[in-house]
Scaffold this motif. Sequence first.
Motif, PDB file in Angstrom:
ATOM      1  N   LYS A  66      -9.848   6.776   5.761  1.00 58.40           N
ATOM      2  CA  LYS A  66      -8.467   6.760   5.263  1.00 58.40           C
ATOM      3  C   LYS A  66      -8.527   7.006   3.762  1.00 58.40           C
ATOM      4  O   LYS A  66      -8.871   6.112   2.992  1.00 58.40           O
ATOM      5  CB  LYS A  66      -7.781   5.423   5.538  1.00 58.40           C
ATOM      6  CG  LYS A  66      -7.589   5.116   7.014  1.00 58.40           C
ATOM      7  CD  LYS A  66      -8.683   4.244   7.549  1.00 58.40           C
ATOM      8  CE  LYS A  66      -8.433   3.894   9.007  1.00 58.40           C
ATOM      9  NZ  LYS A  66      -9.585   3.232   9.615  1.00 58.40           N
ATOM     10  N   GLY A  77      -9.163   2.213   2.408  1.00 63.09           N
ATOM     11  CA  GLY A  77      -9.033   0.903   3.046  1.00 63.09           C
ATOM     12  C   GLY A  77      -8.776   1.045   4.525  1.00 63.09           C
ATOM     13  O   GLY A  77      -9.125   2.057   5.142  1.00 63.09           O
ATOM     14  N   THR A  96       0.825  -1.212   0.000  1.00 63.00           N
ATOM     15  CA  THR A  96       0.000   0.000   0.000  1.00 63.00           C
ATOM     16  C   THR A  96       0.857   1.260   0.000  1.00 63.00           C
ATOM     17  O   THR A  96       0.643   2.179  -0.804  1.00 63.00           O
ATOM     18  CB  THR A  96      -0.939  -0.002   1.220  1.00 63.00           C
ATOM     19  OG1 THR A  96      -1.845  -1.103   1.116  1.00 63.00           O
ATOM     20  CG2 THR A  96      -1.726   1.293   1.307  1.00 63.00           C
ATOM     21  N   PHE A 142      -7.074   6.106  -3.061  1.00 60.23           N
ATOM     22  CA  PHE A 142      -6.854   4.945  -2.201  1.00 60.23           C
ATOM     23  C   PHE A 142      -7.842   4.993  -1.044  1.00 60.23           C
ATOM     24  O   PHE A 142      -8.106   6.068  -0.491  1.00 60.23           O
ATOM     25  CB  PHE A 142      -5.433   4.939  -1.623  1.00 60.23           C
ATOM     26  CG  PHE A 142      -4.334   4.828  -2.645  1.00 60.23           C
ATOM     27  CD1 PHE A 142      -3.725   3.607  -2.905  1.00 60.23           C
ATOM     28  CD2 PHE A 142      -3.908   5.947  -3.352  1.00 60.23           C
ATOM     29  CE1 PHE A 142      -2.708   3.503  -3.843  1.00 60.23           C
ATOM     30  CE2 PHE A 142      -2.887   5.855  -4.285  1.00 60.23           C
ATOM     31  CZ  PHE A 142      -2.289   4.624  -4.536  1.00 60.23           C
ATOM     32  N   GLN A 158      -6.071  -2.560   1.237  1.00 55.78           N
ATOM     33  CA  GLN A 158      -6.369  -1.238   0.688  1.00 55.78           C
ATOM     34  C   GLN A 158      -6.743  -1.418  -0.786  1.00 55.78           C
ATOM     35  O   GLN A 158      -6.310  -2.386  -1.427  1.00 55.78           O
ATOM     36  CB  GLN A 158      -5.149  -0.334   0.813  1.00 55.78           C
ATOM     37  CG  GLN A 158      -5.462   1.143   0.980  1.00 55.78           C
ATOM     38  CD  GLN A 158      -5.644   1.519   2.437  1.00 55.78           C
ATOM     39  OE1 GLN A 158      -5.676   0.656   3.304  1.00 55.78           O
ATOM     40  NE2 GLN A 158      -5.761   2.800   2.712  1.00 55.78           N
ATOM     41  N   THR A 204     -13.050   1.380   5.406  1.00 54.36           N
ATOM     42  CA  THR A 204     -12.599   1.781   6.742  1.00 54.36           C
ATOM     43  C   THR A 204     -13.503   1.282   7.846  1.00 54.36           C
ATOM     44  O   THR A 204     -13.132   1.341   9.019  1.00 54.36           O
ATOM     45  CB  THR A 204     -12.518   3.318   6.823  1.00 54.36           C
ATOM     46  OG1 THR A 204     -13.843   3.883   6.820  1.00 54.36           O
ATOM     47  CG2 THR A 204     -11.737   3.895   5.646  1.00 54.36           C
ATOM     48  N   ASP A 237      -3.799  -6.381   6.480  1.00 60.09           N
ATOM     49  CA  ASP A 237      -4.730  -5.322   6.104  1.00 60.09           C
ATOM     50  C   ASP A 237      -4.949  -5.328   4.596  1.00 60.09           C
ATOM     51  O   ASP A 237      -4.244  -6.019   3.853  1.00 60.09           O
ATOM     52  CB  ASP A 237      -4.196  -3.962   6.555  1.00 60.09           C
ATOM     53  CG  ASP A 237      -5.275  -3.082   7.149  1.00 60.09           C
ATOM     54  OD1 ASP A 237      -6.401  -3.082   6.599  1.00 60.09           O
ATOM     55  OD2 ASP A 237      -5.012  -2.415   8.151  1.00 60.09           O
TER      56      ASP A 237
END
Length: 476
Positions: A220, A232, A126, A230, A254, A409, A252
Amino acid sequence: MAWLALALIIFIFQIATILIVEYRHPSKAVAWLLILFCFPVIGFAVYYFVAQDYKNRRKVRKKGTHLFRKRKKAIWQNSSIITRPFQSNNFELRRESRLFRLLSHLSESPISGCNDTEVLTNGEATYEAMFKAMEKAEHHIHLEFYIFRGDRIGTRFQQLLLKKAREGVKVRIIVDGLGSYGLNARFVKPLRDSGIEFFSFLPPLFALYHRKVNFRNHRKILVVDGKVGFVGGINIGDEYLGNDKKLGFWRDTQIQLKGDAVYFLQNTFINDWFVVSNRELDDPELYPSHHCQGSEQVQMIASGPDSRWDAIQEMFFGAISVGKQRIYIQTPYFIPDLSIFTALKTAAVSKVDVRVIIPGVNDSKLVNLASLSYVEELMQAGVRFYQYQKGFMHAKIVIVDHMLASVGTANMDMRSLFSNFELNAVLFERSTIERLYVDFEQDLKDSKEIILKEFEQRSRMQKIKEMLARMLSPLL
């Protein structure tokens, strides 16, 4: 005895106030009543400061809608908007016209049809993609993060943003006042001195004074030149690279976006910018025309206490309710409201393959206890639960059949669904959904399944802790 009668009257008044104010949210009322019974005076004082409705929400919503109407024509002219089920590339969604109509009316962001997406798994991929996009910025960079730390990765962001500002790129930053509380003035000052605009959303003292402590901006967002975006679960901090000794490896997800959906990602940032700065952004270059290179259909869904609808919660519920084969969920905090809890239970009883991955390593014992309190009943209905063992599970993903997937998010908890400002990307492209399935299958291999018979044997004290945590869960 007079003082005792007075104390009783005050206590009854406090109970009545909570019941009247929270009559639409019974579970939240129960949580506050529990706190009130344990701490009669302190509990009500805390309630007064942190549990009030989002003030001026109508004013903010009306202004946001007004701003959107001013921009809508430009956005629609440059976008391919999906307005009918038959226009969908997703055959499964075409058959669910009711869900399509729900998605179409949830927010100011419709399903857009000209997009290219890339799934970015974990922090390293990311951040490198973000740096690559920001290096190419020519007009503006917009960042909005719940957590922005002044550590090693934060400093790398800082230095790149300073460089782009010197090159004439307009940089705007929003951070959450509580989530980024540790960001000191020495880190921020060079940014502001270089002309970068930097704002905090509801700093703690301001939020306390205005009784808005409970409302956090958990979004985010990164938008570069209005063309690349972006969204995520990843904030800016070294822990997202697995450098937290307690949590270890950080799992995680994104999404990188190019195309129409970036306009609506931008729209969310601009609305939030107005809230923190009281200034409108109306430069046409914020919504530049682009050449359509992808055919993926994507919808950005924003929700928050200033919204008319609990859009993400309703999207989750609507999608889960029509799932026929598989419903896969990954979330660090599993505290569903009653409607989603019932939808998952009903789906499992209907022999839909429902699986949920939650952390095995936790950053909050209380939240973990609350999450576990929902597990037994759902497992009895057929839901399968897994605890991630490789590190900390922070991905926020919901996949329903090959019909849609949500990445963003919002956690599967009541704070994200009703109190926080959140943003999710809903993806309809089969190949993208398949990629998320591949990641999910790998995460299953890195997880340990919770076995119902073993789980039922946990101690009575553990069950009591879970029960108390569940009663408080609407506030966590």
